[in-house]
Design a protein around this motif. Sequence first.
Motif, mmCIF file in Angstrom:
data_model
loop_
_atom_site.group_PDB
_atom_site.id
_atom_site.type_symbol
_atom_site.label_atom_id
_atom_site.label_comp_id
_atom_site.label_asym_id
_atom_site.label_seq_id
_atom_site.Cartn_x
_atom_site.Cartn_y
_atom_site.Cartn_z
ATOM 1 N N LEU A 97 39.250 43.533 48.415
ATOM 2 C CA LEU A 97 38.420 43.369 47.217
ATOM 3 C C LEU A 97 37.523 42.143 47.336
ATOM 4 O O LEU A 97 36.359 42.173 46.908
ATOM 5 C CB LEU A 97 39.293 43.305 45.969
ATOM 6 C CG LEU A 97 40.010 44.611 45.625
ATOM 7 C CD1 LEU A 97 40.962 44.405 44.454
ATOM 8 C CD2 LEU A 97 39.008 45.719 45.321
ATOM 9 N N TRP A 98 38.038 41.072 47.927
ATOM 10 C CA TRP A 98 37.199 39.882 48.120
ATOM 11 C C TRP A 98 36.106 40.149 49.146
ATOM 12 O O TRP A 98 34.978 39.655 49.017
ATOM 13 C CB TRP A 98 38.039 38.658 48.487
ATOM 14 C CG TRP A 98 38.501 37.952 47.254
ATOM 15 C CD1 TRP A 98 39.748 37.944 46.714
ATOM 16 C CD2 TRP A 98 37.686 37.173 46.364
ATOM 17 N NE1 TRP A 98 39.760 37.217 45.545
ATOM 18 C CE2 TRP A 98 38.510 36.732 45.312
ATOM 19 C CE3 TRP A 98 36.342 36.814 46.355
ATOM 20 C CZ2 TRP A 98 38.035 35.947 44.270
ATOM 21 C CZ3 TRP A 98 35.853 36.031 45.317
ATOM 22 C CH2 TRP A 98 36.706 35.605 44.291
ATOM 23 N N MET A 134 48.143 36.554 51.399
ATOM 24 C CA MET A 134 47.360 37.441 50.556
ATOM 25 C C MET A 134 47.657 38.890 50.913
ATOM 26 O O MET A 134 47.817 39.233 52.073
ATOM 27 C CB MET A 134 45.872 37.195 50.770
ATOM 28 C CG MET A 134 45.243 36.296 49.795
ATOM 29 S SD MET A 134 43.439 36.422 49.986
ATOM 30 C CE MET A 134 42.988 35.181 48.850
ATOM 31 N N LYS A 135 47.636 39.720 49.905
ATOM 32 C CA LYS A 135 47.843 41.148 50.109
ATOM 33 C C LYS A 135 46.580 41.779 50.688
ATOM 34 O O LYS A 135 45.463 41.337 50.394
ATOM 35 C CB LYS A 135 48.164 41.819 48.777
ATOM 36 C CG LYS A 135 49.459 41.379 48.156
ATOM 37 C CD LYS A 135 49.652 42.101 46.835
ATOM 38 C CE LYS A 135 50.880 41.577 46.117
ATOM 39 N NZ LYS A 135 51.053 42.223 44.823
ATOM 40 N N ARG A 159 33.509 41.982 47.206
ATOM 41 C CA ARG A 159 32.813 41.037 46.312
ATOM 42 C C ARG A 159 31.802 40.203 47.093
ATOM 43 O O ARG A 159 30.659 40.037 46.674
ATOM 44 C CB ARG A 159 33.818 40.081 45.667
ATOM 45 C CG ARG A 159 34.521 40.572 44.481
ATOM 46 C CD ARG A 159 35.309 39.386 43.900
ATOM 47 N NE ARG A 159 36.049 39.791 42.756
ATOM 48 C CZ ARG A 159 37.376 39.864 42.697
ATOM 49 N NH1 ARG A 159 38.111 39.550 43.737
ATOM 50 N NH2 ARG A 159 37.969 40.247 41.597
ATOM 51 N N LEU A 209 45.046 44.477 49.833
ATOM 52 C CA LEU A 209 44.133 44.924 48.783
ATOM 53 C C LEU A 209 43.307 43.758 48.249
ATOM 54 O O LEU A 209 42.097 43.883 48.034
ATOM 55 C CB LEU A 209 44.893 45.608 47.642
ATOM 56 C CG LEU A 209 44.036 46.068 46.462
ATOM 57 C CD1 LEU A 209 42.982 47.080 46.917
ATOM 58 C CD2 LEU A 209 44.876 46.636 45.357
ATOM 59 N N THR A 210 43.950 42.619 48.048
ATOM 60 C CA THR A 210 43.242 41.440 47.555
ATOM 61 C C THR A 210 42.160 41.018 48.540
ATOM 62 O O THR A 210 41.027 40.707 48.146
ATOM 63 C CB THR A 210 44.228 40.281 47.320
ATOM 64 O OG1 THR A 210 45.234 40.710 46.402
ATOM 65 C CG2 THR A 210 43.532 39.055 46.763
ATOM 66 N N ILE A 211 42.488 41.030 49.799
ATOM 67 C CA ILE A 211 41.514 40.671 50.839
ATOM 68 C C ILE A 211 40.351 41.666 50.838
ATOM 69 O O ILE A 211 39.183 41.265 50.874
ATOM 70 C CB ILE A 211 42.190 40.602 52.223
ATOM 71 C CG1 ILE A 211 43.187 39.449 52.264
ATOM 72 C CG2 ILE A 211 41.144 40.467 53.330
ATOM 73 C CD1 ILE A 211 44.090 39.438 53.473
ATOM 74 N N PRO A 235 36.541 36.705 39.100
ATOM 75 C CA PRO A 235 37.480 37.830 38.971
ATOM 76 C C PRO A 235 37.542 38.458 37.575
ATOM 77 O O PRO A 235 37.655 39.677 37.461
ATOM 78 C CB PRO A 235 38.821 37.216 39.376
ATOM 79 C CG PRO A 235 38.442 36.145 40.354
ATOM 80 C CD PRO A 235 37.150 35.568 39.806
ATOM 81 N N ARG A 236 37.443 37.671 36.516
ATOM 82 C CA ARG A 236 37.543 38.222 35.158
ATOM 83 C C ARG A 236 36.312 39.015 34.745
ATOM 84 O O ARG A 236 36.342 39.733 33.739
ATOM 85 C CB ARG A 236 37.787 37.105 34.156
ATOM 86 C CG ARG A 236 39.158 36.463 34.340
ATOM 87 C CD ARG A 236 39.427 35.403 33.330
ATOM 88 N NE ARG A 236 39.496 36.008 32.002
ATOM 89 C CZ ARG A 236 39.498 35.313 30.875
ATOM 90 N NH1 ARG A 236 39.442 34.007 30.899
ATOM 91 N NH2 ARG A 236 39.570 35.939 29.720
ATOM 92 N N TYR A 248 38.237 47.761 38.921
ATOM 93 C CA TYR A 248 38.306 46.862 37.760
ATOM 94 C C TYR A 248 37.837 47.518 36.463
ATOM 95 O O TYR A 248 37.482 46.830 35.511
ATOM 96 C CB TYR A 248 37.482 45.601 38.033
ATOM 97 C CG TYR A 248 38.089 44.737 39.095
ATOM 98 C CD1 TYR A 248 39.144 43.889 38.803
ATOM 99 C CD2 TYR A 248 37.633 44.788 40.406
ATOM 100 C CE1 TYR A 248 39.723 43.107 39.778
ATOM 101 C CE2 TYR A 248 38.208 44.008 41.396
ATOM 102 C CZ TYR A 248 39.247 43.168 41.077
ATOM 103 O OH TYR A 248 39.825 42.394 42.053
ATOM 104 N N THR A 271 34.264 40.741 37.224
ATOM 105 C CA THR A 271 33.821 41.540 38.371
ATOM 106 C C THR A 271 33.254 42.888 37.954
ATOM 107 O O THR A 271 32.210 43.309 38.455
ATOM 108 C CB THR A 271 34.986 41.737 39.367
ATOM 109 O OG1 THR A 271 35.361 40.466 39.882
ATOM 110 C CG2 THR A 271 34.594 42.645 40.511
#
Length: 134
Positions: free
Chosen positions: A8-9, A1-2, A12, A4-6, A64-65, A118, A67
């Motif tokens: 953002l999670w 995982m990148k 969240r 940024l993805t981590i 994710p869609r 987002y 957020t």
Amino acid sequence: MKPLTIALWVLRLLAAVILLQTLFFKFSASDESVYIFSTIGMEPWGRIGTGIMELIAALLILIPRTTAFGALLAIGLMSGALFFHLTSLGIEVKGDGGLLFIYASLVLVSSAILLFVYQSQVKTLLNSILPKRS
């Protein structure tokens, strides 16, 4: 995982977990929740309605869609919570050491970052429902 993805999670999960963990207190009519909503003149409907909206916000944040929409709802809810803390409740409520104020602040900041990242989700929806300019 990148990274940024981590990140953002993490944002969240932070927002959603805080929103979800407070539901027990709202829906079980805990002394602290009843006190808060009585003080601001919104007991019981404000407590229950806020709990339902926080549940919706948390679920939308985790998908994710959606957020951005959950983040937008959470920003509105936490702005209201912080407003009442600053105007009628105080930062510390019933000896909590300001924990509820800190939680609301964390959700607000996390949600603002998520909404910024987002924002294209909101723009896409607005472009699909608003009339095109000539």
